[in-house]
Design a protein around this motif. Structure first.
Motif, short mmCIF file in Angstrom:
data_model
loop_
_atom_site.label_atom_id
_atom_site.label_comp_id
_atom_site.label_asym_id
_atom_site.label_seq_id
_atom_site.Cartn_x
_atom_site.Cartn_y
_atom_site.Cartn_z
N LYS A 1 1.20 -1.27 -0.27
CA LYS A 1 0.09 -0.10 0.12
C LYS A 1 0.99 0.97 0.16
CE LYS A 1 -0.45 0.72 4.88
NZ LYS A 1 -1.80 -0.08 6.03
N PRO A 2 0.15 2.44 -0.34
CA PRO A 2 1.22 3.49 -0.84
C PRO A 2 1.17 4.42 1.22
CG PRO A 2 -0.71 4.29 -2.16
CD PRO A 2 -0.65 2.90 -0.53
N ASP A 3 2.16 4.21 1.00
CA ASP A 3 3.24 4.79 2.75
C ASP A 3 2.48 7.01 2.48
OD1 ASP A 3 4.42 5.58 4.78
OD2 ASP A 3 6.35 5.93 4.17
N VAL A 4 0.72 6.44 2.92
CA VAL A 4 0.35 7.88 3.12
C VAL A 4 0.59 8.07 4.57
CG1 VAL A 4 -2.24 8.67 2.85
CG2 VAL A 4 -0.83 7.46 0.84
N PRO A 5 0.62 9.04 5.09
CA PRO A 5 0.11 9.75 6.40
C PRO A 5 -0.10 9.09 6.98
CG PRO A 5 1.04 11.59 5.53
CD PRO A 5 0.76 10.36 4.33
N LYS B 1 -11.07 22.71 -3.26
CA LYS B 1 -10.79 23.35 -2.59
C LYS B 1 -9.35 23.17 -1.70
CE LYS B 1 -14.81 26.53 -3.39
NZ LYS B 1 -15.32 27.12 -2.85
N ALA B 2 -9.08 22.55 -0.50
CA ALA B 2 -8.30 21.64 0.42
C ALA B 2 -7.18 21.09 -0.18
CB ALA B 2 -8.44 21.22 1.15
N GLY B 3 -7.61 20.79 -1.80
CA GLY B 3 -6.26 20.77 -2.20
C GLY B 3 -6.23 19.76 -3.06
N ARG C 1 -13.17 11.94 3.44
CA ARG C 1 -12.90 12.11 4.84
C ARG C 1 -11.35 12.26 5.20
NH1 ARG C 1 -17.61 10.12 7.05
NH2 ARG C 1 -16.60 8.35 7.62
N ARG C 2 -11.45 10.82 4.59
CA ARG C 2 -9.94 10.73 4.43
C ARG C 2 -9.00 11.07 3.56
NH1 ARG C 2 -5.40 9.62 6.47
NH2 ARG C 2 -4.01 7.95 5.96
N SER C 3 -9.28 11.73 2.47
CA SER C 3 -8.90 12.66 1.69
C SER C 3 -7.96 14.41 2.74
CB SER C 3 -9.52 12.90 0.49
OG SER C 3 -8.88 14.05 -0.11
N LEU C 4 -9.57 14.51 2.64
CA LEU C 4 -8.97 15.73 3.50
C LEU C 4 -8.41 15.59 4.90
CD1 LEU C 4 -10.04 18.41 3.67
CD2 LEU C 4 -11.83 17.85 5.65
N GLU C 5 -7.95 14.43 5.32
CA GLU C 5 -7.67 14.09 6.15
C GLU C 5 -5.34 14.65 5.97
OE1 GLU C 5 -9.90 11.05 9.33
OE2 GLU C 5 -8.41 10.07 8.03
N ILE C 6 -5.17 13.70 5.06
CA ILE C 6 -4.32 13.26 4.08
C ILE C 6 -3.79 15.21 3.79
CG2 ILE C 6 -2.73 12.95 1.87
CD1 ILE C 6 -4.81 9.85 2.67
N GLY D 1 0.45 17.90 3.37
CA GLY D 1 -0.24 19.25 2.75
C GLY D 1 -0.48 18.77 0.96
N SER D 2 -0.35 17.12 0.93
CA SER D 2 -0.62 17.26 -0.24
C SER D 2 -1.60 15.36 -0.01
CB SER D 2 0.29 16.12 -0.74
OG SER D 2 2.09 16.30 -0.25
N PRO D 3 -2.31 16.40 -1.22
CA PRO D 3 -3.45 15.28 -1.71
C PRO D 3 -2.62 13.33 -1.78
CG PRO D 3 -3.53 16.10 -3.88
CD PRO D 3 -1.60 16.33 -2.96
N PRO D 4 -3.72 12.60 -1.85
CA PRO D 4 -3.90 11.08 -1.71
C PRO D 4 -2.74 11.10 -3.16
CG PRO D 4 -5.72 11.46 -0.95
CD PRO D 4 -5.34 12.77 -1.57
N SER D 5 -3.25 11.60 -4.77
CA SER D 5 -2.69 10.88 -6.02
C SER D 5 -1.06 11.38 -5.80
CB SER D 5 -3.48 11.74 -6.56
OG SER D 5 -3.58 12.95 -6.83
N ALA D 6 -0.62 11.85 -4.44
CA ALA D 6 0.87 12.66 -4.62
C ALA D 6 2.20 11.38 -4.16
CB ALA D 6 1.14 13.85 -3.92
N PHE D 7 0.79 10.20 -3.59
CA PHE D 7 1.98 9.12 -2.93
C PHE D 7 2.16 8.16 -4.18
CE2 PHE D 7 0.06 11.93 0.45
CZ PHE D 7 1.29 11.87 1.25
#
Length: 467
Positions: A176-180, A212-214, A230-235, A240-246
């Motif tokens: 899985k992606p290394d998403v915080p 708008k948050a990113g 919710r998970r997208s906004l949490e990431i 400071g980056s959207p889920p797709s950045a990982f």
């Protein structure tokens, strides 16, 4: 997500120290299938473990192809345990794939859940672990399935993962992606920020907030998928980056495979390249199969399966009634977005609005929508898995014992050079103009529900229970 062995499908207990000593004796177990012996070691030495990775079998395929039965028989022969890999809703590029998940208690018919007898004979993991009001994500599945895999292997048995959810299987195999992970403070902040919007059903406004948050890709989420929103906004708030950045591990795997094929200047060597990269990059030796029928036969099987699920007073309509009585509404969360349950809930709501009555025409409209959605889901599964190079496609119309024999031989093979015999291969694409023509002209032909009076028992049940 932590799995409790007492709550989550009963993981096998860990062996005692005395049992471990017995395992180290490498006692052989012999299983017989069609009078052919298969032998496997209960454990291997540390030297062997360094040389070869532990094996995990994956059996996938479109809904209605028979993968669950195949996995069950494999588990009996190979001393295995089954890990369910069925989801309810996963966003895949521009379309949704949704079908009932076996993780949910009470959703037995629509998810084709294994019977109590089958589960007693062969241990099943990730079955009946959640209430339908709870969401379940691919990240949670990854953690649960990896833990189950490790537990099965530690007990000297064979993990057999089965299900048709491509994204779940992709994460399980490649990582899985290394998403915080969001802190409690950020999770609470996000929950508060979206709470009123969710309570009032303002989905579009919530999506715009996250955009708008990113995260511009929030607009492609399935409607009312509040968990992923919710998970997208949490990431975003955590990194400071959207889920797709990982970076996704699967993408790295594909890039290495593609570059290796180009370096060899031989497109035909792609299968060998996949095996070579797989041996270096993956945590386990995943032996993956995709079981399918000819498209027309598959569609016919799906249509009849939907009929069976609707038949009787304890079918999918009864389970949909339970969901409505529990206060859930169609398309409001993971379970209620599932194919079959969403259509059944919408149909029963219509019946309730009409004072507990339904015409045969309304019933047949519901059944037709259920069948159509299921066929479309199978079509999307086929599209997804055509691009998954790690899978070996098998013909589901072949005798079960023949397919079992082949998979068992592949599991025990140590050379790594086994191939699917031509007699068992299923082509990924339509193989002839005749097949294309049959597919274009395909029309549903029901077995049980043909005339108006054939649904009279169901209409009587609706009048008794939905008035």
């Amino acid at each position: 997500m932590i799995i409790s062995s007492s709550v989550r499908t009963g993981f096998p207990r860990f062996p005692s120290s005395s049992e471990k000593r017995v395992f180290r004796l490498a006692v052989k177990f012999t299983f017989t299938l069609r009078r052919r012996p298969f032998t496997t070691l209960c454990s291997v030495s540390a030297t062997q473990k360094k040389k070869s990775k532990e094996k995990v079998i994956v059996v996938s395929g479109p809904t209605g192809a028979g993968k669950s039965r195949l996995a069950l028989e494999l588990a009996k022969v190979l001393n295995g345990e089954i890990i369910s890999a069925d989801s309810v809703q996963v966003k895949l590029t521009s379309f949704d794939m949704a079908f009932a998940a076996q993780v949910y208690r009470g959703l037995d018919v629509g998810s084709a859940k294994p019977s109590p007898g089958d589960r007693k004979e062969v241990p099943h993991h990730l079955v009946d672990i959640l209430h339908p009001s709870e969401d379940y994500s691919v990240g949670q599945f990854y953690d649960d399935a990896r833990q189950a895999t490790r537990c099965i292997l530690d007990n000297g048995r064979v993990p057999i993962v089965t299900g048709g959810t491509g994204l779940y299987l992709r994460w399980l195999i490649y990582g899985k992606p290394d998403v915080p992970k969001a802190s409690k403070e950020i999770a609470s902040e996000v929950s508060s920020e979206l709470a009123d919007l969710e309570r009032n059903g303002h989905w579009d406004a919530a999506v715009q907030l996250v955009i708008k948050a990113g995260d511009p890709k929030a607009q492609f989420l399935a409607a009312n998928d509040w968990y992923r929103l919710r998970r997208s906004l949490e990431i975003i708030k955590s990194s400071g980056s959207p889920p797709s950045a990982f970076e996704v591990p699967y993408d790295s795997f594909r890039k290495e495979c593609d570059s290796s094929v180009v370096d060899t200047n031989d497109i035909n060597s792609s299968a060998d390249v996949v095996e070579e990269v797989k041996s270096k990059e993956l945590d386990y030796d995943f032996i993956c199969f995709f079981l399918s029928n000819q498209r027309v036969d598959l569609y016919r099987s799906i249509d009849w399966r939907c009929e069976d699920m609707v038949s009787g007073t304890d079918g999918i309509l009864s389970e949909a009634r339970w969901l409505l009585d529990a206060g859930l509404i169609p398309n409001s969360n993971s379970a209620t977005r599932a194919i079959g349950y969403r259509q059944a809930m919408e149909y029963l709501l219509l019946c309730r609005e009409q004072g507990g009555s339904s015409s045969p025409r309304e019933f047949y409209n519901f059944l037709t929508e259920f069948q159509k959605a299921s066929r479309n889901f199978a079509k999307r599964q086929l599209t997804w898995f055509r691009n998954e190079q790690i899978y070996h496609w098998l013909d589901a119309s072949k005798p079960l014992d023949t397919v079992l024999n082949f998979i068992c031989d592949a599991y025990h093979d140590k050379s790594g050079n086994w191939v699917v015999p031509e007699s068992l291969q299923m082509k990924k694409e339509l193989s002839s103009r005749r097949e294309e023509s049959e597919l274009k002209s395909y029309r549903t032909k029901n077995r049980h529900f043909i005339r108006r009076e054939d649904c009279s028992d169901i209409l009587d049940w609706i009048q008794r229970t939905q008035g």
